[in-house]
Write a protein that holds these residues in place. Structure first.
Motif, PDB file in Angstrom:
ATOM      1  N   GLN A 139       0.723  -1.201   0.061  1.00 40.66           N
ATOM      2  CA  GLN A 139      -0.080  -0.101   0.098  1.00 40.66           C
ATOM      3  C   GLN A 139       0.850   1.315   0.083  1.00 40.66           C
ATOM      4  O   GLN A 139       0.464   2.453  -0.107  1.00 40.66           O
ATOM      5  CB  GLN A 139      -0.872  -0.110   1.279  1.00 40.66           C
ATOM      6  N   LEU A 140       2.303   1.112  -0.079  1.00 37.82           N
ATOM      7  CA  LEU A 140       3.013   2.009  -0.009  1.00 37.82           C
ATOM      8  C   LEU A 140       3.676   2.616  -1.392  1.00 37.82           C
ATOM      9  O   LEU A 140       3.833   1.621  -2.245  1.00 37.82           O
ATOM     10  CB  LEU A 140       4.358   2.013   1.084  1.00 37.82           C
ATOM     11  N   SER A 141       4.211   3.930  -1.551  1.00 39.71           N
ATOM     12  CA  SER A 141       4.599   4.155  -2.819  1.00 39.71           C
ATOM     13  C   SER A 141       6.181   3.790  -2.753  1.00 39.71           C
ATOM     14  O   SER A 141       6.444   3.652  -1.373  1.00 39.71           O
ATOM     15  CB  SER A 141       4.611   5.672  -3.217  1.00 39.71           C
ATOM     16  N   GLY A 142       6.832   4.015  -3.913  1.00 37.19           N
ATOM     17  CA  GLY A 142       8.235   3.603  -3.538  1.00 37.19           C
ATOM     18  C   GLY A 142       8.812   4.237  -2.690  1.00 37.19           C
ATOM     19  O   GLY A 142       9.962   3.842  -1.939  1.00 37.19           O
ATOM     20  N   GLY A 143       8.744   5.618  -2.659  1.00 35.47           N
ATOM     21  CA  GLY A 143       9.408   6.581  -1.843  1.00 35.47           C
ATOM     22  C   GLY A 143       9.280   6.365  -0.116  1.00 35.47           C
ATOM     23  O   GLY A 143       9.965   6.357   0.682  1.00 35.47           O
ATOM     24  N   LEU A 144       7.730   5.946   0.164  1.00 35.24           N
ATOM     25  CA  LEU A 144       7.355   5.718   1.447  1.00 35.24           C
ATOM     26  C   LEU A 144       8.144   4.313   1.901  1.00 35.24           C
ATOM     27  O   LEU A 144       8.566   4.156   3.000  1.00 35.24           O
ATOM     28  CB  LEU A 144       5.835   5.407   1.474  1.00 35.24           C
ATOM     29  N   ALA A 145       8.174   3.431   0.877  1.00 37.45           N
ATOM     30  CA  ALA A 145       8.971   2.052   1.296  1.00 37.45           C
ATOM     31  C   ALA A 145      10.201   2.358   1.565  1.00 37.45           C
ATOM     32  O   ALA A 145      10.822   1.627   2.430  1.00 37.45           O
ATOM     33  CB  ALA A 145       8.845   1.216   0.023  1.00 37.45           C
ATOM     34  N   GLN A 146      10.768   3.337   0.795  1.00 35.55           N
ATOM     35  CA  GLN A 146      12.181   3.600   0.990  1.00 35.55           C
ATOM     36  C   GLN A 146      12.224   4.342   2.420  1.00 35.55           C
ATOM     37  O   GLN A 146      13.258   3.839   3.176  1.00 35.55           O
ATOM     38  CB  GLN A 146      12.622   4.875   0.229  1.00 35.55           C
ATOM     39  N   ARG A 147      11.392   4.952   2.915  1.00 36.64           N
ATOM     40  CA  ARG A 147      11.569   5.731   4.279  1.00 36.64           C
ATOM     41  C   ARG A 147      11.190   4.681   5.382  1.00 36.64           C
ATOM     42  O   ARG A 147      11.901   4.652   6.364  1.00 36.64           O
ATOM     43  CB  ARG A 147      10.685   6.719   4.257  1.00 36.64           C
ATOM     44  N   ALA A 148      10.476   3.760   5.138  1.00 31.35           N
ATOM     45  CA  ALA A 148      10.078   2.597   5.784  1.00 31.35           C
ATOM     46  C   ALA A 148      11.323   1.804   6.265  1.00 31.35           C
ATOM     47  O   ALA A 148      11.718   1.529   7.285  1.00 31.35           O
ATOM     48  CB  ALA A 148       9.067   1.759   5.579  1.00 31.35           C
TER      49      ALA A 148
END
Length: 322
Positions: A139-148
């Motif tokens: 459910q995350l964008s690539g950028g949000l996955a990177q921040r996670a």
């Protein structure tokens, strides 16, 4: 490899990273940067072979067994921001549950309320929005996955952080915020009042490297060809290896001139300088492999590249003529 062949993914890499320091490892895709990081954590595929030493204190990472790497090294002594975060996040669990489990294991935080607060604090360090913590990775964008992934890597406050393309998928403001947080991570004092943390950052983003790094290591075709102070590398006198100079001159805010040609195949490297076929300074002496001497592996190192070459001006639409 099948058929008995082999690929020299990384050869003769020799470098150090001190506490309180960021070393940025740069170079074109496929040059061996991520392979080097995987070797330090024992994450190479089963058909890979390593030789030499990689010392973290008194521990040789290359000879350490899987039990030592799993229980003592990964997360505790070395934190990893992976190049492909979506593939490293557990797909059936929320980001909150993964963060809370990591914090409980690495920091000893206990209790539902305490873990909830700790997870939200860890998310904030990586600019991950708290209202997305209960989402699953898909459910995350690539950028949000990177921040996670960044939040998970920072959770254990490991002495050494390996950041493999930590700014992938982020816009410029978030790139700056991320590298600033990584810089704070290594600058922050330990219990003795001294910084005990180091960062090895693998990146294609030279602007991010310039913002955070103390030193720059340049890799080409599986070898480190230059190690330089970051201020001197990006400023004056500039890089000394022709390939390093070409990387800077390819930037939009410099000459915006690409390096001609393509890197050689790692399975068929030449006996001499691997950059010779693309270099305008090549001579017969380049048929021999140059050693890394005085922090540069080149038979004809540059003394400096002079002032920054600005990008050619783009004419305004009204000035363009057919």
């Amino acid at each position: 490899m099948p058929g008995g062949g082999h690929v020299a993914a990384v050869s003769g890499a020799h470098f150090d990273v001190a506490a309180g320091e960021c070393l940025a490892l740069i170079g074109e895709s496929g040059c061996g940067k991520s392979v080097l990081a995987s070797a330090l954590l024992g994450l190479l595929p089963a058909n890979a072979q390593t030789a030499g030493e990689a010392r973290l204190g008194d521990l040789d990472l290359l000879s350490a067994g899987e039990r030592t790497l799993a229980r003592r090294v990964r997360g505790r002594l070395i934190g990893l921001i992976p190049q492909s975060p979506a593939a490293h996040l557990t797909p059936v669990r929320t980001i909150r549950s993964q963060l809370e489990e990591t914090l409980q294991e690495l920091t000893g935080v206990r209790g539902r309320a305490a873990l909830r607060v700790a997870a939200e604090t860890a998310a904030g360090r990586a600019a991950f929005p708290v209202d997305h913590l209960d989402r699953h990775p898909h459910q995350l964008s690539g950028g949000l996955a990177q921040r996670a992934a960044t939040a998970l890597a920072l959770a254990g406050d490991a002495p050494l952080l390996l950041a493999d393309e930590p700014t992938t998928g982020l816009d410029r403001d978030l790139v700056d915020r991320t590298v600033d947080e990584l810089r704070r991570h290594i600058d922050s004092a330990d219990g003795t009042g001294e910084s005990g943390r180091a960062l090895l950052m693998i990146t294609h983003d030279l602007a991010a490297a310039e913002r955070i790094a103390d030193r720059i290591a340049v890799m080409y075709a599986g070898r480190i060809v230059e190690i330089a102070d970051a201020t001197a590398f990006f400023g004056s006198p500039g890089p000394r290896h022709p390939y390093s100079r070409g990387l800077l001159q390819a930037l939009p805010d410099r000459a915006f001139t690409p390096i001609p040609g393509l890197p050689p195949e790692l399975g068929a490297l030449p006996d001499g300088c691997a950059f010779a076929a693309r270099c305008d300074r090549v001579t017969d002496s380049c048929a021999a492999l140059p050693p890394l001497a005085d922090s540069v592996a080149c038979h004809h190192p540059l003394t400096g590249h002079g002032p920054r070459t600005p990008r050619p001006a783009v004419p305004a639409p009204e000035d363009i003529r057919a």
